[in-house]
Design a protein around this motif. Sequence first.
Motif, PDB file in Angstrom:
ATOM      1  N   MET A 151     -39.227  87.304 -12.021  1.00 55.32           N
ATOM      2  CA  MET A 151     -39.241  85.967 -12.598  1.00 55.32           C
ATOM      3  C   MET A 151     -39.526  84.946 -11.505  1.00 55.32           C
ATOM      4  SD  MET A 151     -36.194  83.855 -14.474  1.00 55.32           S
ATOM      5  CE  MET A 151     -35.716  82.982 -12.997  1.00 55.32           C
ATOM      6  N   SER A 152     -40.352  83.957 -11.803  1.00 54.57           N
ATOM      7  CA  SER A 152     -40.671  82.924 -10.832  1.00 54.57           C
ATOM      8  C   SER A 152     -39.449  82.056 -10.554  1.00 54.57           C
ATOM      9  CB  SER A 152     -41.807  82.037 -11.357  1.00 54.57           C
ATOM     10  OG  SER A 152     -41.986  80.922 -10.521  1.00 54.57           O
ATOM     11  N   LEU A 153     -39.241  81.711  -9.301  1.00 60.76           N
ATOM     12  CA  LEU A 153     -38.140  80.834  -8.921  1.00 60.76           C
ATOM     13  C   LEU A 153     -38.653  79.455  -8.522  1.00 60.76           C
ATOM     14  CD1 LEU A 153     -35.834  83.245  -6.882  1.00 60.76           C
ATOM     15  CD2 LEU A 153     -35.656  82.558  -9.267  1.00 60.76           C
ATOM     16  N   ASP A 154     -39.809  79.088  -9.094  1.00 57.36           N
ATOM     17  CA  ASP A 154     -40.374  77.764  -8.846  1.00 57.36           C
ATOM     18  C   ASP A 154     -39.607  76.756  -9.699  1.00 57.36           C
ATOM     19  OD1 ASP A 154     -41.795  75.475  -8.466  1.00 57.36           O
ATOM     20  OD2 ASP A 154     -43.728  76.283  -9.086  1.00 57.36           O
ATOM     21  N   HIS A 155     -38.762  75.961  -9.061  1.00 56.17           N
ATOM     22  CA  HIS A 155     -37.919  75.031  -9.808  1.00 56.17           C
ATOM     23  C   HIS A 155     -38.427  73.599  -9.742  1.00 56.17           C
ATOM     24  CE1 HIS A 155     -35.293  78.300 -10.544  1.00 56.17           C
ATOM     25  NE2 HIS A 155     -34.793  78.363  -9.326  1.00 56.17           N
ATOM     26  N   ARG A 156     -39.717  73.447  -9.425  1.00 58.15           N
ATOM     27  CA  ARG A 156     -40.277  72.101  -9.477  1.00 58.15           C
ATOM     28  C   ARG A 156     -40.311  71.637 -10.919  1.00 58.15           C
ATOM     29  NH1 ARG A 156     -45.644  73.351  -6.067  1.00 58.15           N
ATOM     30  NH2 ARG A 156     -45.404  75.236  -7.345  1.00 58.15           N
ATOM     31  N   GLY A 181     -35.826  68.480 -26.702  1.00 59.54           N
ATOM     32  CA  GLY A 181     -35.890  68.929 -25.317  1.00 59.54           C
ATOM     33  C   GLY A 181     -35.255  70.296 -25.145  1.00 59.54           C
ATOM     34  N   ASP A 182     -34.691  70.539 -23.971  1.00 55.65           N
ATOM     35  CA  ASP A 182     -34.099  71.839 -23.690  1.00 55.65           C
ATOM     36  C   ASP A 182     -32.851  71.679 -22.833  1.00 55.65           C
ATOM     37  OD1 ASP A 182     -35.063  71.289 -21.120  1.00 55.65           O
ATOM     38  OD2 ASP A 182     -36.870  72.493 -21.403  1.00 55.65           O
ATOM     39  N   TYR A 183     -32.239  72.802 -22.478  1.00 55.64           N
ATOM     40  CA  TYR A 183     -30.992  72.773 -21.729  1.00 55.64           C
ATOM     41  C   TYR A 183     -31.200  72.249 -20.311  1.00 55.64           C
ATOM     42  CZ  TYR A 183     -26.072  74.070 -21.781  1.00 55.64           C
ATOM     43  OH  TYR A 183     -24.698  74.015 -21.803  1.00 55.64           O
ATOM     44  N   LEU A 184     -32.377  72.479 -19.766  1.00 54.15           N
ATOM     45  CA  LEU A 184     -32.687  71.936 -18.441  1.00 54.15           C
ATOM     46  C   LEU A 184     -32.641  70.417 -18.474  1.00 54.15           C
ATOM     47  CD1 LEU A 184     -33.647  72.154 -15.510  1.00 54.15           C
ATOM     48  CD2 LEU A 184     -36.000  72.332 -16.375  1.00 54.15           C
ATOM     49  N   ARG A 239     -30.327  75.532 -11.398  1.00 59.73           N
ATOM     50  CA  ARG A 239     -31.668  75.550 -11.986  1.00 59.73           C
ATOM     51  C   ARG A 239     -32.154  76.974 -12.218  1.00 59.73           C
ATOM     52  NH1 ARG A 239     -35.365  70.637  -9.409  1.00 59.73           N
ATOM     53  NH2 ARG A 239     -33.928  68.927  -9.932  1.00 59.73           N
ATOM     54  N   ASP A 240     -31.778  77.900 -11.346  1.00 63.27           N
ATOM     55  CA  ASP A 240     -32.131  79.300 -11.560  1.00 63.27           C
ATOM     56  C   ASP A 240     -31.471  79.821 -12.832  1.00 63.27           C
ATOM     57  OD1 ASP A 240     -33.042  81.997 -10.967  1.00 63.27           O
ATOM     58  OD2 ASP A 240     -30.980  82.403 -10.328  1.00 63.27           O
ATOM     59  N   ALA A 241     -30.183  79.524 -13.011  1.00 64.48           N
ATOM     60  CA  ALA A 241     -29.481  79.967 -14.215  1.00 64.48           C
ATOM     61  C   ALA A 241     -30.090  79.335 -15.463  1.00 64.48           C
ATOM     62  CB  ALA A 241     -27.999  79.625 -14.110  1.00 64.48           C
ATOM     63  N   ALA A 242     -30.414  78.041 -15.386  1.00 65.97           N
ATOM     64  CA  ALA A 242     -31.021  77.357 -16.531  1.00 65.97           C
ATOM     65  C   ALA A 242     -32.379  77.947 -16.859  1.00 65.97           C
ATOM     66  CB  ALA A 242     -31.149  75.865 -16.234  1.00 65.97           C
ATOM     67  N   SER A 243     -33.156  78.287 -15.836  1.00 68.30           N
ATOM     68  CA  SER A 243     -34.473  78.880 -16.056  1.00 68.30           C
ATOM     69  C   SER A 243     -34.358  80.212 -16.776  1.00 68.30           C
ATOM     70  CB  SER A 243     -35.190  79.058 -14.712  1.00 68.30           C
ATOM     71  OG  SER A 243     -36.455  79.670 -14.886  1.00 68.30           O
ATOM     72  N   GLU A 245     -25.679  84.670 -13.193  1.00 66.16           N
ATOM     73  CA  GLU A 245     -26.215  83.507 -12.495  1.00 66.16           C
ATOM     74  C   GLU A 245     -25.464  82.235 -12.872  1.00 66.16           C
ATOM     75  OE1 GLU A 245     -28.867  86.780 -12.061  1.00 66.16           O
ATOM     76  OE2 GLU A 245     -28.024  85.906 -13.892  1.00 66.16           O
ATOM     77  N   ALA A 246     -25.050  82.138 -14.142  1.00 66.50           N
ATOM     78  CA  ALA A 246     -24.268  80.970 -14.562  1.00 66.50           C
ATOM     79  C   ALA A 246     -22.909  80.952 -13.873  1.00 66.50           C
ATOM     80  CB  ALA A 246     -24.091  80.968 -16.075  1.00 66.50           C
TER      81      ALA A 246
END
Length: 387
Positions: free
Chosen positions: A1-6, A66-69, A307-311, A322-323
């Motif tokens: 999984m990508s960890l790009d959190h931009r 929207g979303d949880y992020l 942000r990783d957990a949210a992703s 992760e959470a």
Amino acid sequence: MSLDHRLSAEHEELRRTVEEFAQKVVAPKIGEFYERHEFPYEIVRQMGEMGLFGLPFPEEYGGMGGDYLALCLALEELARVDSSVAITLEAGVSLGAMPVFRFGTEEQKREWLPRLCSGEMLGAFGLTEPECGSDAGGTRTTAVRDGKTGEWVINGSKCFITNSGTDITGLVTVTAVTGRKDDGSPLISTIIVPSGTPGFTVAAPYSKVGWNASDTRELSFSDVRVPEANLLGEEGRGYAQFLRILDEGRIAISALATGLAQGCVDESVAYAGTRKAFGKPIGANQAIQFKLADMEMRAHTARIAWRDAASRLLHGERFKKEAALAKLYSSEIAVTNAREATQIHGGYGFMNEYPVARMWRDSKILEIGEGTSEVQRMLVARELGVG
């Protein structure tokens, strides 16, 4: 999984909008509410008008689509200024409205969600009891079906319930024992109890160490009757339902804790640049510089964690570990950053007129609420296969 959190352009625009609101609207006023132990209705109303309470919900139910992020971004920016306002939003969404959205019938969603999403109404989640905190399976509140009237009859009590006694609280979702399994263990269900239902009593607000501009109360239920249709989700599945809600909520609390940690950095950097000792700003001292660098490192790492957990949540992947990691780390570093910020401010850090004093008082509960640090470690160990 990508960890790009931009962040996407939409998420970044939301973040900036909430940041501006927090700085221009919340920051100048919240200290007075905090000292008076007063709920900031006008600020909450403005948050509702901005659509913050509806961020992760579909437009068909009055949400913002929207979303949880998006919710977590808003929580972090609010908590950079004040945690009472942030926890009011967090609890109103992830504990108040989210159970209805996740597990409610179509009729329940259409009855409750539009008002919850608009901020016109707040919801609360009645889980914790005086003798039942981390051991949520030990719930003693009961709900018995009255076959003659088609109602649930609820008896018991809950404690430490956020948003449960404001003038705009509309419902509390209550966990209660509704039967027993063959082995004698309890069947726990969740039931919606509207505010004002006869027999449902809301106590006076607690006198708390922190979060003093938020609403927290004890609840009691004495032969409270609500229709059978107020059952939320499947009977006997309440325990599994609230575990899912808490998993998601830990990401939100992590974002809130990260915001508090970053707020400590913000305040300390500003103070270190203006406060002079021995003829120069204290920020010129390497001891202060190293403290600030460590504080920024913690906040930055906590942000990556939530942000990783949210992703993972948004991509439909497993996110329980992760959470838990994010909540554990961010809550503990929030306490550390608050302590360090107070130290940098010296005697002024002990004065309530300075935001870091409020942050120090607000930080400790983050290691307790929505699963203690000990519970998070237990969850991580289980996910590693050793629990």
